[in-house]
Design a protein around this motif. Structure first.
Motif, PDB file in Angstrom:
ATOM      1  N   LEU A 130      42.260  61.994  10.354  1.00  0.00           N
ATOM      2  CA  LEU A 130      42.266  61.181   9.128  1.00  0.00           C
ATOM      3  C   LEU A 130      43.627  60.509   8.942  1.00  0.00           C
ATOM      4  O   LEU A 130      43.720  59.346   8.545  1.00  0.00           O
ATOM      5  CB  LEU A 130      41.926  62.047   7.907  1.00  0.00           C
ATOM      6  N   CYS A 131      44.696  61.261   9.236  1.00  0.00           N
ATOM      7  CA  CYS A 131      46.052  60.689   9.103  1.00  0.00           C
ATOM      8  C   CYS A 131      46.229  59.510  10.055  1.00  0.00           C
ATOM      9  O   CYS A 131      46.684  58.435   9.658  1.00  0.00           O
ATOM     10  CB  CYS A 131      47.108  61.743   9.431  1.00  0.00           C
ATOM     11  N   ARG A 132      45.868  59.733  11.306  1.00  0.00           N
ATOM     12  CA  ARG A 132      46.049  58.648  12.292  1.00  0.00           C
ATOM     13  C   ARG A 132      45.157  57.465  11.947  1.00  0.00           C
ATOM     14  O   ARG A 132      45.533  56.307  12.118  1.00  0.00           O
ATOM     15  CB  ARG A 132      45.739  59.163  13.705  1.00  0.00           C
ATOM     16  N   GLY A 133      43.984  57.772  11.435  1.00  0.00           N
ATOM     17  CA  GLY A 133      43.083  56.694  11.013  1.00  0.00           C
ATOM     18  C   GLY A 133      43.722  55.859   9.913  1.00  0.00           C
ATOM     19  O   GLY A 133      43.648  54.618   9.938  1.00  0.00           O
ATOM     20  N   ALA A 134      44.366  56.516   8.956  1.00  0.00           N
ATOM     21  CA  ALA A 134      45.011  55.793   7.850  1.00  0.00           C
ATOM     22  C   ALA A 134      46.194  54.977   8.362  1.00  0.00           C
ATOM     23  O   ALA A 134      46.390  53.815   7.981  1.00  0.00           O
ATOM     24  CB  ALA A 134      45.462  56.780   6.768  1.00  0.00           C
ATOM     25  N   VAL A 135      46.985  55.590   9.255  1.00  0.00           N
ATOM     26  CA  VAL A 135      48.205  54.927   9.754  1.00  0.00           C
ATOM     27  C   VAL A 135      47.859  53.769  10.693  1.00  0.00           C
ATOM     28  O   VAL A 135      48.378  52.661  10.550  1.00  0.00           O
ATOM     29  CB  VAL A 135      49.099  55.957  10.492  1.00  0.00           C
ATOM     30  N   GLU A 136      46.978  54.048  11.639  1.00  0.00           N
ATOM     31  CA  GLU A 136      46.761  53.054  12.708  1.00  0.00           C
ATOM     32  C   GLU A 136      45.646  52.059  12.402  1.00  0.00           C
ATOM     33  O   GLU A 136      45.679  50.930  12.853  1.00  0.00           O
ATOM     34  CB  GLU A 136      46.423  53.789  14.027  1.00  0.00           C
ATOM     35  N   HIS A 137      44.653  52.499  11.633  1.00  0.00           N
ATOM     36  CA  HIS A 137      43.489  51.613  11.432  1.00  0.00           C
ATOM     37  C   HIS A 137      43.218  51.284   9.971  1.00  0.00           C
ATOM     38  O   HIS A 137      42.230  50.617   9.664  1.00  0.00           O
ATOM     39  CB  HIS A 137      42.231  52.268  12.029  1.00  0.00           C
TER      40      HIS A 137
END
Ligand code: FAD
Length: 395
Positions: free
Chosen positions: A106-113
């Motif tokens: 979820l974190c990477r999704g928020a940061v990257e996408h």
């Protein structure tokens, strides 16, 4: 993302100016402000509370609240939607409740996408989940995972969500106490759909529609956590502090915008053949009271946020400070907006001015947890039912 808290606040103020221009249209149409969220994404705000280890800004709670206030002064719906997304990361990084693997995704999704995430817990029949009721949405175990069915109301950000954390009663073979699980559901999972029901008095741009789940079959590991009905919510005090103070900060932003409108009006308004209204004692008294109400709200929110951030053990307990700050801020800001409208007078009712929108938006937080009655009961219980620490008073 290396910005100082001051830089985040300044950038939020800049974005809020543009949000304020769009707010009347979204309010009128009840439409979702996709452009605002695109600007927030591009500027890194969707990762504001995401931990640094996953590429986020990891802003501490007190600074995060200042950013929310700035954004809400431009458009309360946008700020509230963002808060519902960011609370997940702020609280989770301090008190983990979901498997790290999913949190990382979820974190990477928020940061990257630019993924947006929210909790879908409220239901028509259930009312506020904070009441401890058992959801009608249910999850049945299958060989490979779960089958989820149900309908959630008030799902803020629905038009733009990538994922939702959905509470459901887990169907059990044995007749023990019911078990409630939180499931990670992606909005493109087959069987998930949004029904556009959100047509509200205030916060009309939050897109808080219904989320419908029909035979959704997430794999087994999408069950993030579970508890017996009646057991404490696993999200605990961290989520309470981040959520309640976020609602308070958004509310202060709305009241501040109303204050600025009233002050600007009072400084300029000179009815034909009369004295400037800023010289009228009634106007002066109301403006002074607005200043007091706003300062009191900010002070309480700041105190509770610092107490949480420093893990203060000074009385009153942090959870009580949070409850007090939320309840007092809501009431103070509703009064402040009402006073601002009295200062501006009849034209405050006109749709071409923002005050009547502030008057509607400022009320919404009343219906977000902690609700006033429950917060007051928390304070009363501490004072009346728990063992008293010695006061040192002489009999
Ligand atoms: C703008 C907005 C956005 C929202 N976004 C989301 C979201 O994204 N996700 C989500 O899950 N929910 C969301 N909600 C829903 C919110 O969290 C509440 O669940 C919802 O407003 C219903 O609350 P309620 O108090 O009316 O519910 P009810 O529980 O039906 O309460 C009705 C009334 O009874 C009182 N009451 C009920 N139980 C008690 C009790 N035990 N003690 C004292 N008084 C009690 C309440 O104070 C209230 O006055 C949102 C709400 C709003 C307004």
């Amino acid at each position: 993302m290396t910005r100082t808290p001051e830089e985040w606040v300044a950038l939020a103020r800049e974005l809020a100016r543009r949000f304020a221009e769009r707010a009347p249209r979204h309010d009128r149409e009840g439409s979702f402000p996709f452009e605002n969220f695109e600007e927030l994404r591009a500027a890194g705000f969707l990762a504001l509370t995401v931990p640094r280890r996953y590429g986020g800004a990891e802003l501490p709670l007190p600074d995060y609240l200042r950013v929310l206030e700035e954004l809400a002064a431009g458009d309360a719906s946008t700020a509230l939607g963002l808060a519902m997304h960011l609370v997940r990361f702020g609280a989770e990084r301090e008190a983990p409740t979901i498997p790290e693997r999913w949190f990382a995704q979820l974190c990477r999704g928020a940061v990257e996408h630019g993924w947006l995430v929210n909790t879908a817990a409220t239901e028509e029949g259930l009312g506020s989940p904070a009441g401890g009721g058992i959801p009608e949405t249910h999850a049945a175990a299958t060989e490979g995972g779960w089958v989820l069915n149900g309908r959630k109301t008030f799902t803020t950000l629905a038009p733009a969500l990538r994922a939702a954390i959905v509470s459901a009663r887990i169907a059990l073979a044995d007749p023990g106490p019911p078990v409630i699980g939180n499931f990670l559901v992606f909005l493109d999972d087959p069987g998930v759909r949004i029904v556009e029901t959100w047509d509200s008095l205030g916060m009309r741009g939050t897109g808080s529609h219904d989320l419908v789940l029909e035979d959704v079959v997430p794999p087994r590991d999408r069950l993030l956590n579970q508890r017996s009905a009646g057991a404490p919510d696993p999200r605990g005090e961290a989520a309470f502090a981040w959520f309640a103070l976020g609602i308070a900060a958004v509310t202060i932003g709305v009241a501040r915008a109303a204050r600025d409108e009233a002050v600007a009006f009072a400084r300029e308004r000179v009815p034909l053949g009369q004295r400037p209204i800023r010289e009228m004692p009634g106007v002066r008294a109301r403006i002074a009271r607005i200043e007091l109400l706003l300062h009191r709200s900010r002070t309480l929110v700041c105190d509770a946020a610092r107490a949480w951030h420093t893990r203060s053990t000074e009385p009153p307990p942090v959870a009580d400070r949070v409850a007090m700050a939320k309840v007092e801020t809501l009431n103070a800001c509703i009064e402040a907006v009402d006073l601002a409208m009295r200062v501006v007078g009849g034209v405050s009712l006109l749709k071409r001015r923002p005050l009547e929108r502030y008057y509607r938006d400022v009320r919404a937080g009343l219906h977000n947890p902690p609700l006033e009655d429950r917060a007051l009961e928390q304070l009363a219980r501490r004072a009346l039912d728990e063992p008293q620490a010695p006061t040192g008073a002489v009999e």
